[in-house]
Design a protein around this motif. Structure first.
Motif, short mmCIF file in Angstrom:
data_model
loop_
_atom_site.label_atom_id
_atom_site.label_comp_id
_atom_site.label_asym_id
_atom_site.label_seq_id
_atom_site.Cartn_x
_atom_site.Cartn_y
_atom_site.Cartn_z
N ASN A 1 9.89 9.04 -1.43
CA ASN A 1 10.36 8.60 -0.11
C ASN A 1 9.96 9.58 0.99
OD1 ASN A 1 11.59 6.33 -1.24
ND2 ASN A 1 13.51 7.41 -1.60
N TYR A 2 10.11 10.87 0.72
CA TYR A 2 9.69 11.88 1.69
C TYR A 2 8.18 11.84 1.89
CZ TYR A 2 14.30 14.13 1.62
OH TYR A 2 15.63 14.39 1.75
N LEU A 3 7.45 11.67 0.80
CA LEU A 3 5.99 11.68 0.88
C LEU A 3 5.46 10.51 1.69
CD1 LEU A 3 5.12 12.74 -2.78
CD2 LEU A 3 5.05 14.16 -0.72
N VAL A 4 6.10 9.33 1.56
CA VAL A 4 5.67 8.16 2.33
C VAL A 4 5.83 8.43 3.83
CG1 VAL A 4 6.34 5.80 2.94
CG2 VAL A 4 6.01 6.42 0.56
N VAL A 5 6.97 9.00 4.21
CA VAL A 5 7.21 9.30 5.62
C VAL A 5 6.20 10.33 6.14
CG1 VAL A 5 8.87 10.23 7.27
CG2 VAL A 5 9.66 8.73 5.44
N ILE A 6 5.93 11.36 5.35
CA ILE A 6 4.99 12.40 5.77
C ILE A 6 3.59 11.84 5.93
CG2 ILE A 6 3.86 14.53 5.02
CD1 ILE A 6 6.52 15.32 3.68
N VAL A 7 3.14 11.04 4.96
CA VAL A 7 1.80 10.44 5.03
C VAL A 7 1.70 9.49 6.22
CG1 VAL A 7 0.23 8.83 3.88
CG2 VAL A 7 1.28 10.69 2.58
N SER A 8 2.74 8.71 6.47
CA SER A 8 2.73 7.77 7.59
C SER A 8 2.63 8.49 8.93
CB SER A 8 4.00 6.90 7.57
OG SER A 8 4.05 6.13 6.39
N TYR B 1 0.83 -1.21 0.00
CA TYR B 1 0.00 0.00 0.00
C TYR B 1 0.87 1.26 0.00
CZ TYR B 1 -3.94 -3.04 1.21
OH TYR B 1 -4.90 -4.01 1.21
N LEU B 2 1.88 1.28 0.87
CA LEU B 2 2.73 2.46 0.96
C LEU B 2 3.63 2.59 -0.27
CD1 LEU B 2 3.74 2.63 4.73
CD2 LEU B 2 2.04 3.94 3.49
#
Length: 500
Positions: free
Chosen positions: A185-192, A155-156
């Motif tokens: 990569n930045y967007l995944v961390v921010i969304v998480s 999903y991520l």
């Protein structure tokens, strides 16, 4: 004074135990302790009354809604990888393998329902404990944990690959920039951190239940869009020779080429469908399919909540759900493959960025799928945390610190996996080749063999022999899939395939 004959008849299951009669009965697993608070969302009960056995539980969920719930449990990100699987097997071989996996999944649910009906168990891990004690419980919990970690990672990974394209489209950028907000990569961390973690910290799962229906609706919308786009995107695809990207406006394609300019038309790939083919990437086919059909940990909770529940009725629920998902999977794979043929990528939705990046329909599909997968991650995280609680903190009272720490550690590990995984294909392959065969093939069969009493079905009875062969088939699938995937990685075949 008890009647010895009556006692013997009760023990043999020939009559019910009258009120006041004492007897030894396998106790119902307790789900009321503090360590199992999250589990209570799946196991409704009437407070103040004695817990009923699983097979006697009065559920309130209708037949149709149970089909909807199980279909949603089956449906997941695996649908995005099936077109790639068809491209590496051919239509006929893919149809045969998809049919085989669907039928085998149906049979494994049959084994689960028979086993649970005998012992009155309503959770996959507890069924493992009944069959093999603590080792069985741990094995089931570990398999469920790996499966759900794989699901969350997939999903991520969709967030990582699709969210930059959505932002690029909204900003009307023709080329991808190096800004941080365009880095997946930045967007995944921010969304998480901003969306998934707060939802995952909720104490009860019920508040997130509304997202399941939305997720299934998004996948139906995705399927309809794939079918529609098959008749809108031409083949072969036109290529911009200056930057080797496909021309975005496919409606303006002509036979004119610019001899003294930079742009001319090239042919990309073939436009003929293959009926049967084998290559190094074929090894990923069965793992992708197995990954797409795993729903077995959710079968028993759905059975628990089914109105007028019976094994036959729940088997009908599973048969219809798998049949519906089977049709959706085949249609998505077929039309996705017939759109791009050999050029289809391991994540189908990303393939459309080559020809329809600024297409409104594809943009809507991307936003819908992104919203669905982001809201689904917290739901999938709950059973993983529950399994960890069972394995490591079974007798501990509920603690917000532990509750939060497990969620943070899980999301951190999953983010690292997504950031460093080269493609979603590796996630589909490894998880589909390890935990999926355990949950679909091996565990239901060996649990059934151990739990079914020998006086009802001897060890060499046809049903147990068939179950043993079923478990052996799962082991064979696991060994073959892992071997082919490792060989593919060792030879470098998996590095380029499906890369974006």
């Amino acid at each position: 004074m008890e009647n010895p004959l009556q006692t013997e008849m009760v023990n043999m299951g020939l009559c019910e135990k009258p009120n006041g009669m004492l007897g030894t009965e396998t106790p119902e697993p307790s789900y009321t302790g503090p360590e199992n608070q999250e589990l209570e969302e799946f196991l409704p009960h009437v407070s103040g009354k004695e817990k009923q056995r699983f097979t006697d539980f009065e559920g309130k969920t209708s037949f149709g809604m149970s089909i909807f719930n199980l279909s949603n449990a089956i449906m997941g990100s695996g649908i995005l990888g099936l077109a790639y699987a068809m491209a590496n097997t051919g239509i006929l071989l893919f149809l045969f393998l998809l049919t085989a996996v669907a039928l085998l999944s149906t049979y494994s649910i049959h084994l689960l329902l028979k086993s649970s009906g005998i012992v009155g168990i309503r959770a996959y891990e507890q069924l493992g404990q009944k069959a093999f004690g603590t080792p069985g419980k741990l094995a089931a919990a570990i398999a469920i944990t790996l499966q759900n970690i794989g699901a969350m990672s997939s999903y991520l990974y969709i967030v990582k690959s699709e969210l930059p394209l959505v932002i690029q489209t909204f900003l009307n950028l023709r080329e991808k920039t190096t800004d941080w907000y365009m880095d997946g990569n930045y967007l995944v961390v921010i969304v998480s951190a901003s969306i998934i973690l707060p939802l995952a910290l909720m104490k009860q799962l019920g508040y997130l239940g509304y997202t399941s229906g939305f997720s299934l609706s998004c996948m139906v919308f995705f399927l309809c869009s794939v079918i529609y786009k098959k008749f809108q995107i031409p083949c072969p695809l036109p290529l911009n020779s200056t930057d080797h990207t496909v021309l975005g406006n496919t409606s303006l394609i002509s036979d004119i080429t610019y001899q003294n300019g930079h742009i001319y038309e090239e042919k990309i790939g073939g436009c003929s469908a293959k009926m049967f083919t084998l290559n190094s990437q074929t090894a990923y086919t069965i793992p992708i399919m197995a990954f797409a059909f795993v729903c077995h940990p959710e079968v028993l909770p759905i059975y628990t909540e089914l109105k007028d529940a019976s094994k036959k009725k729940m088997q009908q629920v599973s048969n219809i759900s798998i049949a519906v998902m089977y049709c959706m999977y085949f249609m998505a794979a077929l039309f996705g493959y017939l759109t791009f043929y050999d050029q289809v990528e391991s994540e189908l939705l990303h393939t459309y960025s080559r020809v329809a990046q600024f297409d409104i329909l594809i943009l809507c599909v991307r936003v819908a799928v992104l919203t669905a997968v982001i809201l689904t991650v917290p739901i999938v995280l709950f059973p993983v945390r529950r399994a960890i609680q069972h394995m490591l903190f079974q007798n501990k009272e509920f603690s917000w610190i532990r509750h939060t720490a497990i969620a943070v550690v899980l999301l951190t590990l999953i983010n690292l996996l997504v950031i460093f995984a080269p493609t979603i294909l590796g996630i589909f392959g490894i998880i589909g080749a390890t935990s999926a065969p355990c949950l679909i093939f091996i565990f239901p069969a060996i649990f059934y063999i151990r739990i079914m009493p020998k006086d009802k079905e001897p060890t060499r009875s046809p049903p147990k022999i068939l179950a043993a062969c079923f478990a052996g088939l799962g082991v064979l699938f696991m060994i073959m899939s892992l071997s082919f995937i490792i060989i593919d990685w060792a030879t470098g075949g998996g590095k380029s395939s499906g890369s974006h």
